[in-house]
Design a protein around this motif. Structure first.
Motif, mmCIF file in Angstrom:
data_model
loop_
_atom_site.group_PDB
_atom_site.id
_atom_site.type_symbol
_atom_site.label_atom_id
_atom_site.label_comp_id
_atom_site.label_asym_id
_atom_site.label_seq_id
_atom_site.Cartn_x
_atom_site.Cartn_y
_atom_site.Cartn_z
ATOM 1 N N LYS A 85 1.133 -1.358 0.041
ATOM 2 C CA LYS A 85 -0.117 -0.148 -0.087
ATOM 3 C C LYS A 85 0.885 1.269 -0.094
ATOM 4 C CE LYS A 85 -2.649 -1.083 3.340
ATOM 5 N NZ LYS A 85 -3.850 -1.354 4.366
ATOM 6 N N GLN A 86 1.930 1.189 0.790
ATOM 7 C CA GLN A 86 2.780 2.209 0.926
ATOM 8 C C GLN A 86 3.674 2.589 -0.557
ATOM 9 O OE1 GLN A 86 6.552 3.700 3.632
ATOM 10 N NE2 GLN A 86 6.705 1.676 3.115
ATOM 11 N N ILE A 87 3.879 1.517 -1.389
ATOM 12 C CA ILE A 87 4.371 1.774 -2.568
ATOM 13 C C ILE A 87 3.449 2.195 -3.463
ATOM 14 C CG2 ILE A 87 5.442 0.298 -4.519
ATOM 15 C CD1 ILE A 87 6.678 -1.633 -2.373
ATOM 16 N N ARG A 88 2.103 1.804 -3.535
ATOM 17 C CA ARG A 88 1.346 1.965 -4.495
ATOM 18 C C ARG A 88 0.884 3.674 -4.255
ATOM 19 N NH1 ARG A 88 -4.315 0.179 -2.936
ATOM 20 N NH2 ARG A 88 -3.866 1.672 -1.475
ATOM 21 N N ASP A 89 0.929 3.948 -3.102
ATOM 22 C CA ASP A 89 0.341 5.310 -2.606
ATOM 23 C C ASP A 89 1.412 6.150 -3.089
ATOM 24 O OD1 ASP A 89 -1.824 4.440 -1.527
ATOM 25 O OD2 ASP A 89 -1.351 4.704 0.348
ATOM 26 N N PHE A 90 2.761 5.880 -2.659
ATOM 27 C CA PHE A 90 3.780 6.564 -3.318
ATOM 28 C C PHE A 90 3.852 6.955 -4.667
ATOM 29 C CE2 PHE A 90 7.995 7.558 -4.664
ATOM 30 C CZ PHE A 90 8.766 8.546 -3.842
ATOM 31 N N ILE A 91 3.685 6.044 -5.477
ATOM 32 C CA ILE A 91 3.801 6.095 -6.980
ATOM 33 C C ILE A 91 2.487 6.908 -7.516
ATOM 34 C CG2 ILE A 91 3.383 4.905 -9.100
ATOM 35 C CD1 ILE A 91 4.719 2.593 -7.838
ATOM 36 N N GLU A 92 1.347 6.634 -6.568
ATOM 37 C CA GLU A 92 0.122 7.480 -7.435
ATOM 38 C C GLU A 92 0.246 8.802 -6.929
ATOM 39 O OE1 GLU A 92 -3.267 5.337 -5.535
ATOM 40 O OE2 GLU A 92 -3.526 4.167 -6.931
ATOM 41 N N ASN A 93 0.725 9.271 -5.755
ATOM 42 C CA ASN A 93 1.170 10.515 -5.380
ATOM 43 C C ASN A 93 1.959 11.213 -6.325
ATOM 44 O OD1 ASN A 93 -1.028 10.584 -3.157
ATOM 45 N ND2 ASN A 93 0.852 10.207 -1.775
ATOM 46 N N CYS A 94 3.046 10.686 -6.462
ATOM 47 C CA CYS A 94 3.957 11.104 -7.515
ATOM 48 C C CYS A 94 3.403 11.285 -8.813
ATOM 49 C CB CYS A 94 5.027 10.374 -7.612
ATOM 50 S SG CYS A 94 6.405 10.404 -6.278
ATOM 51 N N LEU A 95 2.496 10.324 -9.331
ATOM 52 C CA LEU A 95 2.124 10.457 -10.626
ATOM 53 C C LEU A 95 1.082 11.754 -10.610
ATOM 54 C CD1 LEU A 95 1.295 9.463 -13.420
ATOM 55 C CD2 LEU A 95 -0.386 7.968 -12.465
ATOM 56 N N ALA A 96 0.380 11.856 -9.867
ATOM 57 C CA ALA A 96 -0.773 13.055 -9.575
ATOM 58 C C ALA A 96 -0.052 14.357 -9.726
ATOM 59 C CB ALA A 96 -1.633 13.027 -8.300
ATOM 60 N N THR A 97 1.167 14.326 -9.181
ATOM 61 C CA THR A 97 2.025 15.745 -9.022
ATOM 62 C C THR A 97 2.546 15.882 -10.518
ATOM 63 O OG1 THR A 97 2.303 15.641 -6.604
ATOM 64 C CG2 THR A 97 3.713 16.902 -7.895
ATOM 65 N N ALA A 98 3.287 14.718 -11.096
ATOM 66 C CA ALA A 98 3.641 15.035 -12.379
ATOM 67 C C ALA A 98 2.823 15.414 -13.186
ATOM 68 C CB ALA A 98 4.421 13.472 -12.663
ATOM 69 N N GLN A 99 1.606 14.713 -13.290
ATOM 70 C CA GLN A 99 0.387 15.395 -14.226
ATOM 71 C C GLN A 99 0.059 16.591 -14.092
ATOM 72 O OE1 GLN A 99 -2.572 12.281 -13.029
ATOM 73 N NE2 GLN A 99 -1.991 10.972 -14.674
ATOM 74 N N ARG A 100 0.419 17.371 -12.840
ATOM 75 C CA ARG A 100 0.351 18.797 -12.783
ATOM 76 C C ARG A 100 1.632 19.387 -13.306
ATOM 77 N NH1 ARG A 100 -1.860 17.425 -7.961
ATOM 78 N NH2 ARG A 100 0.105 18.130 -6.912
ATOM 79 N N ASP A 101 2.782 18.974 -12.550
ATOM 80 C CA ASP A 101 4.023 19.834 -12.856
ATOM 81 C C ASP A 101 4.583 19.260 -14.076
ATOM 82 O OD1 ASP A 101 3.326 20.911 -10.474
ATOM 83 O OD2 ASP A 101 4.583 20.351 -9.219
ATOM 84 N N GLY A 102 4.460 18.391 -14.565
ATOM 85 C CA GLY A 102 5.407 17.969 -15.709
ATOM 86 C C GLY A 102 6.327 16.817 -15.335
ATOM 87 N N ASN A 103 6.689 17.008 -14.112
ATOM 88 C CA ASN A 103 7.925 15.717 -13.537
ATOM 89 C C ASN A 103 7.593 15.926 -12.037
ATOM 90 O OD1 ASN A 103 9.773 17.699 -12.662
ATOM 91 N ND2 ASN A 103 10.264 17.935 -14.704
ATOM 92 N N VAL A 104 8.355 14.971 -11.535
ATOM 93 C CA VAL A 104 8.629 14.794 -10.134
ATOM 94 C C VAL A 104 9.982 14.331 -10.003
ATOM 95 C CG1 VAL A 104 8.150 13.565 -7.856
ATOM 96 C CG2 VAL A 104 6.236 14.280 -9.473
ATOM 97 N N ARG A 105 10.681 14.967 -8.878
ATOM 98 C CA ARG A 105 12.013 14.695 -8.406
ATOM 99 C C ARG A 105 11.672 13.697 -7.123
ATOM 100 N NH1 ARG A 105 15.728 16.097 -4.530
ATOM 101 N NH2 ARG A 105 14.375 17.990 -3.805
ATOM 102 N N VAL A 106 12.481 12.553 -7.228
ATOM 103 C CA VAL A 106 12.519 11.606 -6.187
ATOM 104 C C VAL A 106 13.991 11.611 -5.605
ATOM 105 C CG1 VAL A 106 12.102 9.077 -5.710
ATOM 106 C CG2 VAL A 106 10.686 10.136 -7.286
ATOM 107 N N ALA A 107 13.944 11.560 -4.219
ATOM 108 C CA ALA A 107 15.290 11.414 -3.537
ATOM 109 C C ALA A 107 15.297 10.291 -2.676
ATOM 110 C CB ALA A 107 15.429 12.729 -2.582
ATOM 111 N N PHE A 108 16.490 9.549 -2.954
ATOM 112 C CA PHE A 108 16.788 8.207 -2.402
ATOM 113 C C PHE A 108 17.825 8.272 -1.094
ATOM 114 C CE2 PHE A 108 15.511 7.992 -6.802
ATOM 115 C CZ PHE A 108 14.646 6.745 -6.696
ATOM 116 N N ALA A 109 17.208 8.410 -0.033
ATOM 117 C CA ALA A 109 17.969 8.491 1.308
ATOM 118 C C ALA A 109 18.287 7.457 2.116
ATOM 119 C CB ALA A 109 17.927 9.843 1.936
#
Length: 109
Positions: A85-109
């Motif tokens: 669920k955490q993985i699905r929600d992460f991807i869905e949230n990033c996708l919704a933002t990318a659809q608005r902004d054109g892209n999303v930056r993902v940081a891996f820490a």
């Protein structure tokens, strides 16, 4: 130590977050779906980031649904389900933002 993976919009605001302990190998699912295995440093992320387009995130969500779409994600007691669920929600949230902004930056820490 652990994996803290964050998605950011164009304004630099965090719009998605996923956390996995260093022993939790389910994090490899998210790295694989995002085609970012090179940023998996074992016990944590590498500290790098990558920009994702709407198309890349749509593909990640399609692949997630292909692999896990038949699994009932309503359980609150199964750690694997909670991770999915955490993985699905992460991807869905990033996708919704990318659809608005054109892209999303993902940081891996």
């Amino acid at each position: 130590m652990g994996h803290d993976i964050s998605g950011f919009n164009k304004a630099g605001e965090e719009i998605a977050y996923a956390r996995f302990s260093m022993q939790n190998r389910n994090v490899s699912i998210l790295y694989t779906l995002l085609d970012a295995t090179q940023y998996d440093a074992g016990v944590s992320g590498s500290g790098n980031s990558m920009s994702y387009s709407t198309q890349q995130l749509e593909e990640a969500l399609r692949e997630f649904n292909r692999l896990f779409g038949k699994i009932n994600l309503s359980s609150r007691n199964d750690f694997n389900i909670i991770d999915l669920k955490q993985i699905r929600d992460f991807i869905e949230n990033c996708l919704a933002t990318a659809q608005r902004d054109g892209n999303v930056r993902v940081a891996f820490a």
